[in-house]
Design an enzyme around this catalytic site. Structure first.
Site, PDB file in Angstrom:
ATOM      1  N   ASP A  51      -9.834 -31.851   4.876  1.00  0.00           N
ATOM      2  CA  ASP A  51      -9.183 -33.083   5.432  1.00  0.00           C
ATOM      3  C   ASP A  51     -10.025 -33.698   6.470  1.00  0.00           C
ATOM      4  O   ASP A  51     -11.096 -33.012   7.032  1.00  0.00           O
ATOM      5  CB  ASP A  51      -7.602 -32.536   6.209  1.00  0.00           C
ATOM      6  CG  ASP A  51      -6.905 -33.597   6.565  1.00  0.00           C
ATOM      7  OD1 ASP A  51      -7.100 -34.628   7.529  1.00  0.00           O
ATOM      8  OD2 ASP A  51      -5.685 -33.727   6.084  1.00  0.00           O
ATOM      9  N   GLY A  65      13.035 -31.306   8.410  1.00  0.00           N
ATOM     10  CA  GLY A  65      14.012 -30.265   7.775  1.00  0.00           C
ATOM     11  C   GLY A  65      13.447 -30.021   6.427  1.00  0.00           C
ATOM     12  O   GLY A  65      12.955 -30.729   5.674  1.00  0.00           O
ATOM     13  N   ARG A 124       7.399 -30.534  13.261  1.00  0.00           N
ATOM     14  CA  ARG A 124       6.681 -30.527  12.276  1.00  0.00           C
ATOM     15  C   ARG A 124       5.157 -29.882  12.512  1.00  0.00           C
ATOM     16  O   ARG A 124       4.837 -29.253  11.532  1.00  0.00           O
ATOM     17  CB  ARG A 124       6.374 -32.041  12.113  1.00  0.00           C
ATOM     18  CG  ARG A 124       5.757 -32.561  10.652  1.00  0.00           C
ATOM     19  CD  ARG A 124       5.466 -34.284  10.532  1.00  0.00           C
ATOM     20  NE  ARG A 124       6.650 -34.554  10.695  1.00  0.00           N
ATOM     21  CZ  ARG A 124       7.161 -35.097   9.443  1.00  0.00           C
ATOM     22  NH1 ARG A 124       6.880 -34.580   8.494  1.00  0.00           N
ATOM     23  NH2 ARG A 124       8.384 -35.440   9.468  1.00  0.00           N
ATOM     24  N   ARG A 203      11.211 -41.557  17.798  1.00  0.00           N
ATOM     25  CA  ARG A 203      11.487 -40.196  17.675  1.00  0.00           C
ATOM     26  C   ARG A 203      10.381 -39.384  18.585  1.00  0.00           C
ATOM     27  O   ARG A 203       9.285 -39.764  18.892  1.00  0.00           O
ATOM     28  CB  ARG A 203      11.154 -39.677  16.149  1.00  0.00           C
ATOM     29  CG  ARG A 203       9.965 -40.329  15.385  1.00  0.00           C
ATOM     30  CD  ARG A 203      10.162 -40.065  14.019  1.00  0.00           C
ATOM     31  NE  ARG A 203       8.845 -40.665  13.526  1.00  0.00           N
ATOM     32  CZ  ARG A 203       7.798 -39.916  13.075  1.00  0.00           C
ATOM     33  NH1 ARG A 203       7.764 -38.650  13.203  1.00  0.00           N
ATOM     34  NH2 ARG A 203       6.724 -40.608  12.448  1.00  0.00           N
ATOM     35  N   ASP A 344       3.922 -37.721   0.214  1.00  0.00           N
ATOM     36  CA  ASP A 344       3.829 -39.171   0.601  1.00  0.00           C
ATOM     37  C   ASP A 344       2.964 -40.275  -0.366  1.00  0.00           C
ATOM     38  O   ASP A 344       3.347 -41.395  -0.280  1.00  0.00           O
ATOM     39  CB  ASP A 344       3.701 -39.431   2.204  1.00  0.00           C
ATOM     40  CG  ASP A 344       4.956 -38.850   2.817  1.00  0.00           C
ATOM     41  OD1 ASP A 344       5.907 -38.622   2.319  1.00  0.00           O
ATOM     42  OD2 ASP A 344       4.701 -38.793   4.126  1.00  0.00           O
ATOM     43  N   GLY A 357       9.368 -33.142   3.047  1.00  0.00           N
ATOM     44  CA  GLY A 357       8.802 -32.200   3.065  1.00  0.00           C
ATOM     45  C   GLY A 357       9.161 -31.414   1.905  1.00  0.00           C
ATOM     46  O   GLY A 357       8.289 -30.754   1.249  1.00  0.00           O
TER      47      GLY A 357
END
EC number: 1.14.13.-
Length: 486
Positions: A51, A65, A124, A203, A344, A357
């Site tokens: 990454d 969630g 998250r 958020r 995604d 998720g």
């Protein structure tokens, strides 16, 4: 082709199989990428995880969630230790309280699919950090600070080129680097096509100590959280506010869904190699953005129940993200069958689906098992079978987002999830409180059995051979894991 006949079919300690000799490169250390690395390792594959980020931040992001369908996969890791570790960081509420703008309660409803031993709601960044650390205990080769600049593929294998020129070769590449990742573009040859929804989400995640300057205000959501967390959701025409506590009130997550208030024409055009901010912007927070969010509820009688938390939020912990919808993809696998996109990158869901998720974890588990069952000599077959199985669900979930998105996608399971979400948007942003008073349960979060009780791993083991035979014979295989309405 059965599990007994495949190279990685013998299960060892902690469910980890003997080596399959399949070399897998995973791009992306989000939830999907980490799940792919872990599941591939558990199925006997040799894994390298890369990454571009330099480190994993346990405080990054807001809340997420993971439903029963995703949690059942995690529960198998480390003999249940990973599951237990996540439980210690979760919101342990079993109820969701529904309120109107006046602050009048319309009852508490069971939060199905996320209770203990079923699923979790937590920060998250904390979830990613737990998965990342577990991957480390397995000895997975993790290379952070390694941006991928090029993808390559032949009939015999795939490779990536890292910044600096290093080439990493593998039998296959699993791309979980997001909707704007280079992996998606390589596999599909398409730029992401989005549709405006007209909505955005503010958020944030904050800690209890952030509230100290405002403790003289009515921070009702903290009441009783020393014993159990709480979740409260306010509905009004054109706006919805969600708040929930984590770790018995020590942390809070809030989400305000509202009409887009940013002039997209003022956002800068993209530079080479970056995503278009006018298409899918995610803006980091500022004091003015917090004030703008508060202004969305300026005339609410229940404002004093919400404003102290919004105003206490450190700006660096706030994100404002436009909600967009996307057409499902027709292809997740590259032309030579050596690369697959998941998460995604393959299926960016509208936030209301609550399944981003969980579905990324299911993607990861299915790909790992398909590789296990196919073996090293049949990697392209494995990825195409995984695509066949998983794209059905994803199309259903994607098309569920908004009534404005009319698609004729051929993947009914995913299509159904989006249809359900659009119905929820109608209920949330155009509530008829007279109707709600007579039947408060209409605003309770749904928990469809076909989705939450689906065992994606068992399904692959049961259906892999049938799909492989159908492909070999040139027959169309009809996926069985579709929702009732599909």
């Amino acid at each position: 082709m059965t599990i007994e006949s495949c190279p990685g079919g013998r299960v060892g300690e902690d469910g980890i199989t003997n080596p399959s000799n399949i070399r897998v490169l995973v791009v992306g250390v989000g939830i999907g990428g980490l799940a792919a690395a872990i599941e591939c390792h558990r199925k006997g594959h040799s894994v390298i995880l890369v990454d571009k980020i330099a480190q994993v931040d346990p405080l990054a992001g807001d809340g997420i969630g993971i439903g029963t369908n995703g949690a059942r996969i995690i529960a198998k890791w480390g003999g249940g230790r990973v599951h237990d570790q996540i439980l210690s960081h979760r919101c342990d509420t079993r109820k969701i309280e529904i309120l109107n703008r006046q602050g009048e309660s319309f009852g508490q409803h069971e939060l199905k699919g996320y209770g203990r031993d079923h699923g979790y709601m937590l920060n998250r960044g904390q979830l990613v950090s737990i998965l990342f650390d577990y991957a480390g205990t397995l000895g997975i080769d993790k290379r952070l600070g390694s941006p991928v600049t090029e993808y390559r593929e032949t009939e015999m294998g795939a490779a990536v080129v890292l910044e600096g020129g290093e080439v990493i070769e593998a039998d296959c590449v699993i791309c979980s680097d997001g909707v704007h990742g280079a992996g998606r573009k390589f596999v599909t040859s398409l730029d992401p096509v989005s549709r405006e929804s007209g909505w955005a989400m503010s958020r944030a995640y904050l800690r209890k100590e952030d509230l100290k300057p405002h403790r003289d205000r009515d921070v009702r959501i903290l009441d009783g959280t020393d014993k159990q967390d709480r979740m409260m959701v306010w509905f009004d025409h054109g706006i919805q506010v969600s708040m929930w506590t984590v770790k018995h009130g020590e942390e809070l997550v809030w989400i305000v869904t509202h009409k887009v208030s940013v002039d997209l024409s003022l956002l800068p055009p993209p530079t080479l190699g970056t995503k278009d901010a006018r298409d899918t912007w995610t803006m980091e927070g500022s004091e003015s953005m917090i004030e703008d969010t508060i202004s969305q509820i300026h005339d609410w009688p229940s404002r004093n129940m919400i404003e102290p938390i919004l105003r206490s939020t450190p700006p660096k912990r706030l994100l404002n993200q436009k909600i967009i919808t996307r057409e499902p993809l027709d292809r997740w696998v590259s032309p030579h069958g050596r690369m697959i996109i998941i998460g995604d990158a393959a299926h960016p869901y509208p936030p209301i689906s609550g399944q981003g998720g969980s579905q990324a974890i299911e993607d990861a588990a299915v790909v790992a098992i398909a590789l296990q069952l196919a073996g090293k000599d049949h990697v392209p077959l494995a990825l195409r079978i995984a695509e066949k199985i998983r794209s059905v669900t994803s199309h259903y979930l994607m098309l569920q987002g908004h009534h404005m998105l009319k698609s004729t996608g051929s993947h009914p399971r995913a299509t159904a999830i989006q249809t359900e979400a659009s119905h929820l948007y109608e209920l949330m942003f155009k509530p008829d409180w007279g109707v709600v008073a007579k039947n408060p349960s209409i605003l309770a979060p749904p928990c469809p059995k076909w989705l939450f009780q689906h065992d994606s791993q068992a399904y692959v083991y049961a259906e892999f051979g049938k799909i492989a035979e159908a492909m070999a014979d040139g027959r169309e295989y009809v996926i069985a894991n579709t929702p009732p309405s599909a």
